[in-house]
Design an enzyme around this catalytic site. Structure first.
Site, PDB file in Angstrom:
ATOM      1  N   ILE A 155      81.821  17.314  58.906  1.00 31.73           N
ATOM      2  CA  ILE A 155      81.006  18.553  58.886  1.00 31.73           C
ATOM      3  C   ILE A 155      80.578  19.600  58.006  1.00 31.73           C
ATOM      4  O   ILE A 155      81.336  19.464  56.979  1.00 31.73           O
ATOM      5  CB  ILE A 155      81.795  19.236  60.446  1.00 31.73           C
ATOM      6  CG1 ILE A 155      81.534  18.779  61.796  1.00 31.73           C
ATOM      7  CG2 ILE A 155      81.083  20.810  60.749  1.00 31.73           C
ATOM      8  CD1 ILE A 155      81.938  19.928  62.532  1.00 31.73           C
ATOM      9  N   HIS A 189      71.681  12.787  66.344  1.00 28.28           N
ATOM     10  CA  HIS A 189      72.797  12.648  67.219  1.00 28.28           C
ATOM     11  C   HIS A 189      72.342  11.942  68.111  1.00 28.28           C
ATOM     12  O   HIS A 189      71.346  11.985  68.794  1.00 28.28           O
ATOM     13  CB  HIS A 189      72.932  14.818  67.400  1.00 28.28           C
ATOM     14  CG  HIS A 189      74.103  14.312  68.229  1.00 28.28           C
ATOM     15  ND1 HIS A 189      75.543  14.536  67.984  1.00 28.28           N
ATOM     16  CD2 HIS A 189      74.345  14.923  70.043  1.00 28.28           C
ATOM     17  CE1 HIS A 189      76.383  14.964  68.808  1.00 28.28           C
ATOM     18  NE2 HIS A 189      75.560  14.099  70.177  1.00 28.28           N
ATOM     19  N   ASN A 229      69.539  15.585  60.815  1.00 19.86           N
ATOM     20  CA  ASN A 229      70.954  14.964  61.222  1.00 19.86           C
ATOM     21  C   ASN A 229      70.149  14.225  62.554  1.00 19.86           C
ATOM     22  O   ASN A 229      69.324  14.612  63.584  1.00 19.86           O
ATOM     23  CB  ASN A 229      71.861  16.164  62.369  1.00 19.86           C
ATOM     24  CG  ASN A 229      72.923  14.933  62.520  1.00 19.86           C
ATOM     25  OD1 ASN A 229      73.993  14.121  61.781  1.00 19.86           O
ATOM     26  ND2 ASN A 229      73.856  15.881  63.703  1.00 19.86           N
TER      27      ASN A 229
HETATM   28  C1  GAR Z   1      74.428   7.080  65.101  1.00 12.26           C
HETATM   29  O1  GAR Z   1      75.022   6.709  67.033  1.00 12.26           O
HETATM   30  C2  GAR Z   1      75.078   8.268  64.571  1.00 12.26           C
HETATM   31  O2  GAR Z   1      74.038   8.940  66.199  1.00 12.26           O
HETATM   32  C3  GAR Z   1      75.810   8.886  65.593  1.00 12.26           C
HETATM   33  O3  GAR Z   1      77.116   7.590  64.965  1.00 12.26           O
HETATM   34  C4  GAR Z   1      76.476   6.337  64.704  1.00 12.26           C
HETATM   35  C5  GAR Z   1      75.935   6.042  63.034  1.00 12.26           C
HETATM   36  O4  GAR Z   1      75.647   4.535  63.010  1.00 12.26           O
HETATM   37  N1  GAR Z   1      76.545  10.169  65.136  1.00 12.26           N
HETATM   38  C6  GAR Z   1      77.299  11.544  64.878  1.00 12.26           C
HETATM   39  O5  GAR Z   1      77.677  11.352  66.014  1.00 12.26           O
HETATM   40  C7  GAR Z   1      76.624  12.865  64.245  1.00 12.26           C
HETATM   41  N2  GAR Z   1      77.222  13.186  65.646  1.00 12.26           N
HETATM   42  P1  GAR Z   1      75.182   3.880  62.113  1.00 12.26           P
HETATM   43  O6  GAR Z   1      76.149   4.373  61.102  1.00 12.26           O
HETATM   44  O7  GAR Z   1      75.220   2.850  62.664  1.00 12.26           O
HETATM   45  O8  GAR Z   1      73.845   4.685  62.013  1.00 12.26           O
END
Ligand code: GAR
Length: 204
Positions: A96, A113, A111
């Site tokens: 964060i 989410h 971002n």
């Molecule tokens: C994704 O689903 C993204 O939306 C989430 O983490 C994952 C990362 O995957 N982000 C969050 O939860 C942020 N609050 P990735 O590394 O394969 O893109």
């Protein structure tokens, strides 16, 4: 020809959203901006290999190695400034950022989410936990949101959202995959193109 907006993608893990951005750039969907730099908060992140494979420069900036939030953000600002970055994309970035950081870049941090904000978002909601919460609640529709980042976790202005159906028998893992495929990997590149274009047009 207009100069492309210089983008830094911030990652912490697998980097499938980074991959979606790279693919969109190669396909010409992302054309107003270029991925100039990848910053990882985790030295082990597979996202770093994805960057290397596509010859995108990368750097690791970890909170632990910097010794705390303030030094971490100061280092991050140095790296972003040195590289002339105009747009910051958080793509699975799990640290964060404080108000001291976000207030330096109004409408310049995006971002993704994995839920339909304002459901299942804010502090403590990240990665698989978001999908676990959606399944535990029993919602029938979830999705993904791309938004600007301000001082409120997941609280900035929404840029795009896409809904995804929850199916009987879904697990957090199956739901995460479907939300990525049907929503995140689509709306993140489209949003990055939209904002890159706005920045590009404003600087002429
Ligand atoms: C994704 O689903 C993204 O939306 C989430 O983490 C994952 C990362 O995957 N982000 C969050 O939860 C942020 N609050 P990735 O590394 O394969 O893109």
């Amino acid at each position: 020809m207009l100069r492309r907006t210089k983008i830094a993608v911030l990652v912490s893990g697998g980097g499938t959203n980074l991959q979606a951005l790279i693919d969109a750039q190669n396909a010409g969907i992302l054309q107003s901006g270029e991925i100039s730099l990848v910053i990882s908060s985790n030295p082990e992140a597979y996202a770093l290999e994805r960057a290397a494979k596509h010859a995108i420069p990368s750097v690791v900036v970890s909170k632990r190695q910097c010794g705390g939030q303030e030094a971490f953000e100061a280092r991050m600002i140095d790296v972003l400034t040195e590289n002339g970055i105009e747009l910051i994309v958080l793509a699975g970035f799990m640290t964060i950022l404080s108000e001291a950081f976000t207030s330096r870049y109004p409408r310049r941090i995006i971002n993704v989410h994995p839920s339909l904000i304002p459901s299942f978002c804010g502090a403590g909601f990240y990665g698989l936990r978001v999908h676990e919460a959606a399944l535990n609640y029993g919602v029938k529709v979830t999705g993904a949101t791309v938004h600007f980042v301000n001082e409120i976790p997941d609280g900035g202005e929404i840029i795009m959202q896409r809904a995804v159906e929850i199916l009987p028998g879904d697990t957090p893992e199956s739901l995460q995959r479907r939300v990525m495929e049907q929503a995140e990997w689509k709306i993140l590149p489209l949003s990055v193109e939209q904002v890159s274009k706005e920045i590009q047009e404003n600087k002429e």
